[in-house]
Design an enzyme around this catalytic site. Sequence first.
Site, PDB file in Angstrom:
ATOM      1  N   ASP A  41      69.263  20.571  52.555  1.00  7.26           N
ATOM      2  CA  ASP A  41      68.497  21.604  52.219  1.00  7.26           C
ATOM      3  C   ASP A  41      68.699  23.122  53.279  1.00  7.26           C
ATOM      4  O   ASP A  41      67.382  23.804  53.849  1.00  7.26           O
ATOM      5  CB  ASP A  41      67.017  20.981  53.063  1.00  7.26           C
ATOM      6  CG  ASP A  41      66.874  21.201  54.377  1.00  7.26           C
ATOM      7  OD1 ASP A  41      68.109  20.589  55.128  1.00  7.26           O
ATOM      8  OD2 ASP A  41      66.383  20.007  54.632  1.00  7.26           O
ATOM      9  N   HIS A  55      69.473  22.507  56.677  1.00 11.18           N
ATOM     10  CA  HIS A  55      68.958  22.598  57.816  1.00 11.18           C
ATOM     11  C   HIS A  55      70.999  22.523  58.808  1.00 11.18           C
ATOM     12  O   HIS A  55      71.478  22.089  58.279  1.00 11.18           O
ATOM     13  CB  HIS A  55      68.409  21.512  58.250  1.00 11.18           C
ATOM     14  CG  HIS A  55      69.232  20.111  57.879  1.00 11.18           C
ATOM     15  ND1 HIS A  55      68.666  19.268  57.470  1.00 11.18           N
ATOM     16  CD2 HIS A  55      70.571  19.632  58.513  1.00 11.18           C
ATOM     17  CE1 HIS A  55      69.510  18.161  57.589  1.00 11.18           C
ATOM     18  NE2 HIS A  55      70.285  18.502  57.626  1.00 11.18           N
ATOM     19  N   GLU A  60      64.960  22.356  60.200  1.00  9.74           N
ATOM     20  CA  GLU A  60      64.800  22.188  58.799  1.00  9.74           C
ATOM     21  C   GLU A  60      63.788  23.668  58.433  1.00  9.74           C
ATOM     22  O   GLU A  60      63.812  24.222  59.353  1.00  9.74           O
ATOM     23  CB  GLU A  60      63.345  21.143  58.957  1.00  9.74           C
ATOM     24  CG  GLU A  60      64.287  20.083  59.657  1.00  9.74           C
ATOM     25  CD  GLU A  60      65.274  19.167  58.191  1.00  9.74           C
ATOM     26  OE1 GLU A  60      65.859  19.810  57.481  1.00  9.74           O
ATOM     27  OE2 GLU A  60      65.691  18.264  58.009  1.00  9.74           O
TER      28      GLU A  60
HETATM   29  C1  GLP Z   1      72.450  15.682  59.617  1.00 10.34           C
HETATM   30  C2  GLP Z   1      72.842  16.501  60.943  1.00 10.34           C
HETATM   31  C3  GLP Z   1      73.691  17.837  61.014  1.00 10.34           C
HETATM   32  C4  GLP Z   1      74.277  17.597  59.653  1.00 10.34           C
HETATM   33  C5  GLP Z   1      73.923  17.403  57.814  1.00 10.34           C
HETATM   34  C6  GLP Z   1      74.784  17.430  57.171  1.00 10.34           C
HETATM   35  O1  GLP Z   1      71.205  15.746  59.538  1.00 10.34           O
HETATM   36  N1  GLP Z   1      71.490  16.878  62.039  1.00 10.34           N
HETATM   37  O2  GLP Z   1      74.035  18.421  62.030  1.00 10.34           O
HETATM   38  O3  GLP Z   1      74.894  19.211  59.583  1.00 10.34           O
HETATM   39  O4  GLP Z   1      73.457  15.901  58.530  1.00 10.34           O
HETATM   40  O5  GLP Z   1      75.139  15.809  57.113  1.00 10.34           O
HETATM   41  P1  GLP Z   1      77.024  15.374  56.707  1.00 10.34           P
HETATM   42  O6  GLP Z   1      77.774  16.197  56.757  1.00 10.34           O
HETATM   43  O7  GLP Z   1      76.924  13.872  56.522  1.00 10.34           O
HETATM   44  O8  GLP Z   1      76.118  16.244  55.561  1.00 10.34           O
END
Ligand code: GLP
Length: 256
Positions: free
Chosen positions: A132, A134, A139
Amino acid sequence: MEIIIQPTADAATQVAARIIEKLLREKPDAVLGLATGSTPLPLYQALIAMNLDWSKVTTFNLDEYIGLPREHPQSYHSFMWENLFQHVNIQEANVHIPDGNAKDIPFFCRQYEEQIQAAGGIDLQLLGIGTDGHIGFNEPTSSLASRTRIKTLTQQTCKDNARFFGSEAEVPKHVITMGIGTIMEARQNLLLAFGANKSKAIAEAVEGPITSINPASVLQMHPVAKVCIDEPAASQLKRADYYRWVYDNKPDWQTF
Ligand code: GLP
């Protein structure tokens, strides 16, 4: 923004590893902002293999779940020690990860900001991106000026992160995250994204309007923001050919 498109996640990871290696060699007491999630994992492995000197490095992590015991395998505390810190010569006192079990969380958050300032600010902030948009756990609709604080996760993020827990119900709904204003104060931001499931968030962040609906889009306002992605994550970028052209023709003298 510098958009670095690499054929594979491995190649993009190597580019990111070299950026961090260069910083640690030039500034052995650098302050790094670190991220969790599956995206930076291979980067941490690459950095460990480089045998860099972390003895003077200070780190601040982006975020942490509230209420999850520190020793829980999915706490970001566990993640960081297991996947990076225990494999390098960092001093424990130089590691900072938000405390999701702090008694007074607003006070803790203010202190975290002060600690970042006292350390001289963050030289390089590593970022992943949620589907999304973030960054950290900021968020959509997070204030673009926000500081470290409590946030409630979206249902989408709980769903996305359920793969690390037994079920979606086990994902904590509340977190502490550095704010977008905090992230924007880092001297350099390095965002990594791999895979087609990130392509929409990346296209919006890089080529869409600056909006809190896609928090990563704020990086368009950052003077030194690098977006290092693989081809699938780049697949919805309209100007991908231009970004490849710029990177392929980057002169040696260009420091950023
Ligand atoms: C989590 C973390 C973020 C991260 C995101 C993506 O929610 N808080 O810092 O960038 O998810 O995660 P992934 O790298 O596992 O796709």
